[in-house]
Enzyme design. Structure first.
Site, PDB file in Angstrom:
ATOM      1  N   TYR A  18       0.840  -1.199   0.000  1.00  0.00           N
ATOM      2  CA  TYR A  18       0.000   0.000   0.000  1.00  0.00           C
ATOM      3  C   TYR A  18       0.877   1.251   0.000  1.00  0.00           C
ATOM      4  CZ  TYR A  18      -3.650   3.308   1.357  1.00  0.00           C
ATOM      5  OH  TYR A  18      -4.512   4.374   1.391  1.00  0.00           O
ATOM      6  N   HIS A  22       1.424   4.161  -3.070  1.00  0.00           N
ATOM      7  CA  HIS A  22       1.189   5.586  -2.845  1.00  0.00           C
ATOM      8  C   HIS A  22       2.466   6.404  -3.033  1.00  0.00           C
ATOM      9  CE1 HIS A  22      -2.738   4.317  -1.515  1.00  0.00           C
ATOM     10  NE2 HIS A  22      -3.109   5.583  -1.621  1.00  0.00           N
ATOM     11  N   TYR A  41      -3.903  16.430   1.005  1.00  0.00           N
ATOM     12  CA  TYR A  41      -4.438  15.084   1.206  1.00  0.00           C
ATOM     13  C   TYR A  41      -3.361  14.240   1.876  1.00  0.00           C
ATOM     14  CZ  TYR A  41      -7.098  10.874  -0.275  1.00  0.00           C
ATOM     15  OH  TYR A  41      -7.822   9.715  -0.335  1.00  0.00           O
ATOM     16  N   TRP A  76      -7.539   2.956 -10.484  1.00  0.00           N
ATOM     17  CA  TRP A  76      -6.827   2.943  -9.204  1.00  0.00           C
ATOM     18  C   TRP A  76      -7.529   2.005  -8.223  1.00  0.00           C
ATOM     19  CZ3 TRP A  76      -2.252   4.237  -7.337  1.00  0.00           C
ATOM     20  CH2 TRP A  76      -2.086   4.370  -5.952  1.00  0.00           C
ATOM     21  N   TRP A  77      -8.856   2.126  -8.138  1.00  0.00           N
ATOM     22  CA  TRP A  77      -9.600   1.250  -7.239  1.00  0.00           C
ATOM     23  C   TRP A  77      -9.375  -0.212  -7.588  1.00  0.00           C
ATOM     24  CZ3 TRP A  77     -15.046   3.936  -7.186  1.00  0.00           C
ATOM     25  CH2 TRP A  77     -14.982   5.115  -6.427  1.00  0.00           C
TER      26      TRP A  77
END
Length: 104
Positions: A18, A22, A41, A76-77
């Site tokens: 993860y 990112h 963000y 992306w999902w």
């Protein structure tokens, strides 16, 4: 400008991947987020529970609600679905958080 905070949940054994994804976030995804009025963000991890805490700023007149229709967001999902709890459409399961304190 308004703040938006929410939490998500990682699957066991996925923290490193993860983080890696990112760290290498797609420029097209960054551009889509910015174009929708999202800034500042950040995502934080509680390593004990694998809970992710996200906080972002939304500009006045933002179009963040339209992002689920954007092809790069959908892609992306799809790529992130193996790493986290998701809904049937592969969007991350999100729990909104209510602000109870703010210090400017």
């Amino acid at each position: 400008m308004q703040s938006n905070a929410f939490k998500m949940k990682l699957k066991p054994g996925t923290v490193a991947e993860y983080k890696k994804r990112h760290d290498e976030i797609w420029p097209e995804l960054q551009a889509a987020l910015r174009a929708a009025g999202i800034s500042d963000y950040a995502i934080f991890l509680d390593e004990e529970t694998l809970t992710l805490f996200a906080c972002q700023k939304l500009s006045d007149g933002n179009t963040a609600g339209e992002l689920p229709k954007h092809p790069i967001v959908r892609k992306w999902w799809d790529s992130m679905a193996p790493l986290m709890e998701t809904n049937p459409d592969k969007s991350p399961v999100v729990w909104p958080l209510r602000e109870v304190f703010y210090l400017e």
